[in-house]
Design a protein around this motif. Structure first.
Motif, PDB file in Angstrom:
ATOM      1  N   GLN A 193       0.824  -1.207   0.000  1.00 44.69           N
ATOM      2  CA  GLN A 193       0.000   0.000   0.000  1.00 44.69           C
ATOM      3  C   GLN A 193       0.859   1.257   0.000  1.00 44.69           C
ATOM      4  O   GLN A 193       0.557   2.233  -0.690  1.00 44.69           O
ATOM      5  CB  GLN A 193      -0.925  -0.006   1.222  1.00 44.69           C
ATOM      6  N   SER A 194       1.934   1.253   0.765  1.00 38.30           N
ATOM      7  CA  SER A 194       2.777   2.446   0.837  1.00 38.30           C
ATOM      8  C   SER A 194       3.462   2.734  -0.492  1.00 38.30           C
ATOM      9  O   SER A 194       3.662   3.899  -0.867  1.00 38.30           O
ATOM     10  CB  SER A 194       3.812   2.302   1.951  1.00 38.30           C
ATOM     11  N   ILE A 195       3.819   1.686  -1.234  1.00 40.69           N
ATOM     12  CA  ILE A 195       4.433   1.888  -2.552  1.00 40.69           C
ATOM     13  C   ILE A 195       3.396   2.399  -3.539  1.00 40.69           C
ATOM     14  O   ILE A 195       3.639   3.353  -4.289  1.00 40.69           O
ATOM     15  CB  ILE A 195       5.067   0.580  -3.050  1.00 40.69           C
ATOM     16  N   GLN A 196       2.238   1.785  -3.545  1.00 42.91           N
ATOM     17  CA  GLN A 196       1.187   2.198  -4.475  1.00 42.91           C
ATOM     18  C   GLN A 196       0.745   3.639  -4.229  1.00 42.91           C
ATOM     19  O   GLN A 196       0.474   4.392  -5.177  1.00 42.91           O
ATOM     20  CB  GLN A 196      -0.007   1.252  -4.376  1.00 42.91           C
ATOM     21  N   ASP A 197       0.705   4.038  -2.965  1.00 45.18           N
ATOM     22  CA  ASP A 197       0.257   5.393  -2.618  1.00 45.18           C
ATOM     23  C   ASP A 197       1.417   6.383  -2.514  1.00 45.18           C
ATOM     24  O   ASP A 197       1.183   7.566  -2.210  1.00 45.18           O
ATOM     25  CB  ASP A 197      -0.489   5.371  -1.272  1.00 45.18           C
ATOM     26  N   ASP A 212       7.074   7.675   4.341  1.00 42.13           N
ATOM     27  CA  ASP A 212       7.219   7.432   5.778  1.00 42.13           C
ATOM     28  C   ASP A 212       6.639   6.080   6.171  1.00 42.13           C
ATOM     29  O   ASP A 212       7.225   5.350   6.985  1.00 42.13           O
ATOM     30  CB  ASP A 212       6.560   8.549   6.579  1.00 42.13           C
ATOM     31  N   GLN A 213       5.482   5.741   5.604  1.00 40.85           N
ATOM     32  CA  GLN A 213       4.875   4.444   5.906  1.00 40.85           C
ATOM     33  C   GLN A 213       5.752   3.321   5.367  1.00 40.85           C
ATOM     34  O   GLN A 213       5.929   2.289   6.024  1.00 40.85           O
ATOM     35  CB  GLN A 213       3.475   4.352   5.286  1.00 40.85           C
ATOM     36  N   PHE A 214       6.306   3.520   4.173  1.00 40.07           N
ATOM     37  CA  PHE A 214       7.173   2.505   3.595  1.00 40.07           C
ATOM     38  C   PHE A 214       8.391   2.263   4.484  1.00 40.07           C
ATOM     39  O   PHE A 214       8.740   1.111   4.787  1.00 40.07           O
ATOM     40  CB  PHE A 214       7.627   2.916   2.195  1.00 40.07           C
ATOM     41  N   ALA A 215       9.055   3.325   4.902  1.00 35.66           N
ATOM     42  CA  ALA A 215      10.266   3.190   5.717  1.00 35.66           C
ATOM     43  C   ALA A 215       9.960   2.489   7.035  1.00 35.66           C
ATOM     44  O   ALA A 215      10.689   1.577   7.458  1.00 35.66           O
ATOM     45  CB  ALA A 215      10.885   4.564   5.967  1.00 35.66           C
ATOM     46  N   ALA A 216       8.871   2.896   7.691  1.00 34.85           N
ATOM     47  CA  ALA A 216       8.502   2.273   8.962  1.00 34.85           C
ATOM     48  C   ALA A 216       8.157   0.799   8.770  1.00 34.85           C
ATOM     49  O   ALA A 216       8.543  -0.058   9.578  1.00 34.85           O
ATOM     50  CB  ALA A 216       7.329   3.019   9.589  1.00 34.85           C
ATOM     51  N   PRO A 249      26.467  -8.784   4.839  1.00 34.35           N
ATOM     52  CA  PRO A 249      26.352  -7.866   5.975  1.00 34.35           C
ATOM     53  C   PRO A 249      25.809  -6.489   5.592  1.00 34.35           C
ATOM     54  O   PRO A 249      25.677  -5.621   6.435  1.00 34.35           O
ATOM     55  CB  PRO A 249      27.792  -7.769   6.480  1.00 34.35           C
ATOM     56  N   GLY A 250      25.492  -6.299   4.296  1.00 40.19           N
ATOM     57  CA  GLY A 250      25.030  -4.986   3.865  1.00 40.19           C
ATOM     58  C   GLY A 250      23.607  -4.686   4.286  1.00 40.19           C
ATOM     59  O   GLY A 250      22.771  -5.586   4.445  1.00 40.19           O
ATOM     60  N   ILE A 251      23.326  -3.402   4.472  1.00 41.54           N
ATOM     61  CA  ILE A 251      21.976  -2.951   4.811  1.00 41.54           C
ATOM     62  C   ILE A 251      21.527  -1.911   3.787  1.00 41.54           C
ATOM     63  O   ILE A 251      22.324  -1.350   3.031  1.00 41.54           O
ATOM     64  CB  ILE A 251      21.895  -2.346   6.223  1.00 41.54           C
ATOM     65  N   CYS A 252      20.240  -1.664   3.807  1.00 39.64           N
ATOM     66  CA  CYS A 252      19.617  -0.667   2.949  1.00 39.64           C
ATOM     67  C   CYS A 252      18.907   0.348   3.847  1.00 39.64           C
ATOM     68  O   CYS A 252      18.225  -0.026   4.801  1.00 39.64           O
ATOM     69  CB  CYS A 252      18.621  -1.363   2.018  1.00 39.64           C
ATOM     70  N   VAL A 253      19.090   1.627   3.537  1.00 37.04           N
ATOM     71  CA  VAL A 253      18.377   2.694   4.241  1.00 37.04           C
ATOM     72  C   VAL A 253      17.604   3.484   3.188  1.00 37.04           C
ATOM     73  O   VAL A 253      18.210   4.140   2.343  1.00 37.04           O
ATOM     74  CB  VAL A 253      19.335   3.637   5.000  1.00 37.04           C
ATOM     75  N   PRO A 254      16.273   3.422   3.181  1.00 40.51           N
ATOM     76  CA  PRO A 254      15.510   4.158   2.163  1.00 40.51           C
ATOM     77  C   PRO A 254      15.549   5.651   2.410  1.00 40.51           C
ATOM     78  O   PRO A 254      15.651   6.119   3.552  1.00 40.51           O
ATOM     79  CB  PRO A 254      14.095   3.600   2.315  1.00 40.51           C
ATOM     80  N   ALA A 255      15.447   6.425   1.313  1.00 33.94           N
ATOM     81  CA  ALA A 255      15.415   7.884   1.377  1.00 33.94           C
ATOM     82  C   ALA A 255      14.329   8.384   0.439  1.00 33.94           C
ATOM     83  O   ALA A 255      14.097   7.800  -0.626  1.00 33.94           O
ATOM     84  CB  ALA A 255      16.776   8.470   0.993  1.00 33.94           C
ATOM     85  N   ARG A 256      13.681   9.486   0.823  1.00 33.65           N
ATOM     86  CA  ARG A 256      12.560   9.989   0.029  1.00 33.65           C
ATOM     87  C   ARG A 256      13.027  10.712  -1.238  1.00 33.65           C
ATOM     88  O   ARG A 256      12.247  10.914  -2.163  1.00 33.65           O
ATOM     89  CB  ARG A 256      11.695  10.920   0.863  1.00 33.65           C
ATOM     90  N   SER A 257      14.320  11.099  -1.296  1.00 30.30           N
ATOM     91  CA  SER A 257      14.831  11.871  -2.430  1.00 30.30           C
ATOM     92  C   SER A 257      16.351  11.768  -2.427  1.00 30.30           C
ATOM     93  O   SER A 257      16.956  11.261  -1.478  1.00 30.30           O
ATOM     94  CB  SER A 257      14.427  13.336  -2.311  1.00 30.30           C
TER      95      SER A 257
END
Length: 331
Positions: free
Chosen positions: A215-219, A223-227, A275-283
């Motif tokens: 839902q967060s991707i479609q909309d 913030d909802q996606f990251a959480a 051991p890698g991680i991903c941190v999403p960013a809005r821009s």
């Protein structure tokens, strides 16, 4: 002489769901494709009897292995393989699968065969997709992928849904520069135990995927996606903690995640065994702000940082005298 140029992205996978066939999601999960790191590969017909490979030492060995596997089912003359960009192996980026599928598709073209648009056929040639299908389908289609796991019947098709990741979003990838995650025989031993997640955990992960992440991707609700991504990653990581040491596999990454949380940065999730991680960013601006909070090293362990764009198309494969602009750019 025929020349094939291939460019792939990397695959992020946020944890296999080890459900039973009865509870669903057997080796299912979620993941996505990003533009960097990437494989950039050129293949040409090579007169003579021996392959010529120009790449890093580990990539050269992998290419040799894949070519042997391909020749076990296909007739392929000697080739020249030049790799100018590589995806690091065993760091949570799916580098082996992307390389194997790229070689399978391009050697089909070199042999005069139009490569299949069925990624599972390419995976069979390269002997990949042992459990997850995220990287396999991602090679063809890109995007954010929901893998519903092994089908209950041998005749049923595996269901993998695809969503386009919002183009403005970015993903900050961080890994200890010299470390690798669980792989090879150790990984197989773990999954050969046939350890299953509790049914209530499988159900909760499925709910988070269907109701929160999708839902967060479609909309386009960042913030909802990251959480939601952080919550999903913590729940999956806790299941694998006994094998990898904690929710996050590497102690330096655990410290980094704690520091980022203190800065109010959310969404951190490990990809595969890390051991890698991903941190999403809005821009891009947000991603650069996150990057500034990441030190060059922690406890003398250097950190490699990449800001990656989403990849919403598949691998690009181009042959001299032949080009196909079909979906996913896979000729």
């Amino acid at each position: 002489m025929t020349r094939i140029d291939v460019t792939t992205g990397s695959r992020l996978h946020f944890g296999l769901i080890c459900g039973t066939q009865q509870s669903g999601w057997e080796f299912g999960g979620i993941g996505m494709m990003v533009r960097k790191p990437s494989w950039k590969i050129r293949l040409t017909n090579e007169p003579g009897e021996r392959d010529q490979i120009s790449a890093g030492a580990e990539a050269t060995e992998r290419v040799q292995d894949f070519l042997r596997q391909i020749r076990s089912t296909r007739t392929l003359a000697a080739v020249n393989v030049t790799i100018t960009e590589e995806v690091p192996f065993h760091t949570g980026l799916g580098g082996g699968t992307q390389l194997g599928l790229a070689l399978a598709a391009s050697t089909e073209l070199l042999s005069g065969v139009r490569p299949s648009h069925d990624p599972y056929e390419l995976a069979q040639i390269a002997q990949r997709a042992e459990r997850s299908a995220v990287g396999t389908v991602g090679f063809r289609d890109g995007g954010f992928l929901i893998d519903h796991g092994l089908p209950g019947s041998t005749t049923a098709a595996r269901r993998v849904e695809r969503l386009a990741t919002p183009e403005a979003w970015r993903f900050v990838l961080v890994r200890p520069a010299q470390a690798q995650g669980l792989c090879g025989d150790e990984e197989r031993r773990f999954f050969n135990k046939r350890v299953h997640m509790p049914a209530n955990l499988v159900a909760e992960l499925g709910r988070q995927i269907e109701q929160d992440l999708v839902q967060s991707i479609q909309d386009v609700q960042f913030d909802q996606f990251a959480a939601s991504l952080e919550s999903f990653g913590r729940a999956v990581g806790a299941f694998y903690a006994s094998e990898q040491g904690d929710v996050f596999a590497h102690p330096v990454i655990r410290r980094l995640v704690t520091d980022l949380q203190r800065q109010g940065i959310q969404g951190t999730a490990q990809s595969s065994w890390g051991p890698g991680i991903c941190v999403p960013a809005r821009s891009m601006e947000h991603a650069m702000m996150i990057e500034r909070e990441i030190p060059a090293a922690i406890d003398q362990t250097g950190l490699a940082v990449t800001i990656a764009e989403p990849l919403n198309v598949g691998a690009t494969i181009r042959s001299t005298g032949y080009e196909d602009h079909s979906r996913g750019h896979m000729a």
